[in-house]
Design a protein around this motif. Sequence first.
Motif, mmCIF file in Angstrom:
data_model
loop_
_atom_site.group_PDB
_atom_site.id
_atom_site.type_symbol
_atom_site.label_atom_id
_atom_site.label_comp_id
_atom_site.label_asym_id
_atom_site.label_seq_id
_atom_site.Cartn_x
_atom_site.Cartn_y
_atom_site.Cartn_z
ATOM 1 N N ILE A 41 0.850 -1.195 0.000
ATOM 2 C CA ILE A 41 0.000 0.000 0.000
ATOM 3 C C ILE A 41 0.881 1.238 0.000
ATOM 4 O O ILE A 41 1.802 1.363 0.807
ATOM 5 N N LYS A 42 0.573 2.165 -0.921
ATOM 6 C CA LYS A 42 1.344 3.384 -1.050
ATOM 7 C C LYS A 42 0.381 4.567 -1.004
ATOM 8 O O LYS A 42 -0.626 4.577 -1.687
ATOM 9 N N LYS A 43 0.704 5.556 -0.185
ATOM 10 C CA LYS A 43 -0.121 6.762 -0.066
ATOM 11 C C LYS A 43 0.765 7.987 -0.195
ATOM 12 O O LYS A 43 1.912 7.993 0.240
ATOM 13 N N GLU A 44 0.197 9.054 -0.778
ATOM 14 C CA GLU A 44 0.886 10.334 -0.835
ATOM 15 C C GLU A 44 0.179 11.296 0.100
ATOM 16 O O GLU A 44 -1.052 11.404 0.088
ATOM 17 N N ILE A 45 0.973 11.970 0.925
ATOM 18 C CA ILE A 45 0.430 12.879 1.937
ATOM 19 C C ILE A 45 0.978 14.276 1.664
ATOM 20 O O ILE A 45 2.198 14.474 1.597
ATOM 21 N N ASP A 46 0.070 15.242 1.487
ATOM 22 C CA ASP A 46 0.499 16.632 1.311
ATOM 23 C C ASP A 46 1.188 17.115 2.579
ATOM 24 O O ASP A 46 0.762 16.784 3.684
ATOM 25 N N ALA A 47 2.235 17.902 2.392
ATOM 26 C CA ALA A 47 2.977 18.425 3.549
ATOM 27 C C ALA A 47 3.649 19.736 3.166
ATOM 28 O O ALA A 47 3.935 19.980 1.990
ATOM 29 N N ARG A 48 3.890 20.562 4.190
ATOM 30 C CA ARG A 48 4.725 21.732 3.954
ATOM 31 C C ARG A 48 6.109 21.222 3.588
ATOM 32 O O ARG A 48 6.582 20.229 4.139
ATOM 33 N N SER A 49 6.762 21.912 2.672
ATOM 34 C CA SER A 49 8.073 21.422 2.226
ATOM 35 C C SER A 49 9.077 21.362 3.367
ATOM 36 O O SER A 49 9.875 20.426 3.450
ATOM 37 N N SER A 50 9.025 22.327 4.287
ATOM 38 C CA SER A 50 9.971 22.313 5.411
ATOM 39 C C SER A 50 9.754 21.085 6.297
ATOM 40 O O SER A 50 10.719 20.446 6.729
ATOM 41 N N ASP A 51 8.495 20.741 6.545
ATOM 42 C CA ASP A 51 8.197 19.539 7.335
ATOM 43 C C ASP A 51 8.603 18.279 6.582
ATOM 44 O O ASP A 51 9.178 17.351 7.161
ATOM 45 N N ALA A 52 8.295 18.244 5.292
ATOM 46 C CA ALA A 52 8.626 17.070 4.488
ATOM 47 C C ALA A 52 10.132 16.825 4.464
ATOM 48 O O ALA A 52 10.598 15.689 4.603
#
Length: 110
Positions: A41-52
């Motif tokens: 299972i693969k998911k993409e999670i939106d994030a602030r670039s600094s957090d990512a």
Amino acid sequence: MTHDLLVNLLDTWGLTVERVVIHSLKNSTFYAVLTVTMGEIKKEIDARSSDAIAIALRAHCPIWVMEEVILEASIPVDQDADEEERRAFREFLADITPSDLVKRGTRDSN
């Protein structure tokens, strides 16, 4: 730190941060997604670039940046102007002595 906690939670639940992709730049804000996997299972999670980026560094996963983002965020370089500036600075340094710096650094008492 919150990023350490998140990485620990992901590890505890058997989730792996596969990669971070910084995919766009809008109004001077970078946007990123974390790709997280659990088995197949693969998911993409939106994030602030600094957090990512902070999470990717702690999870030891790759950080990808889309070519369009690099092009949009890049500052054009004027090599001729840069070389002229370097030449002028070298000339300035060649003509200055330590006592000149002391003289320029003192305030006029008048």
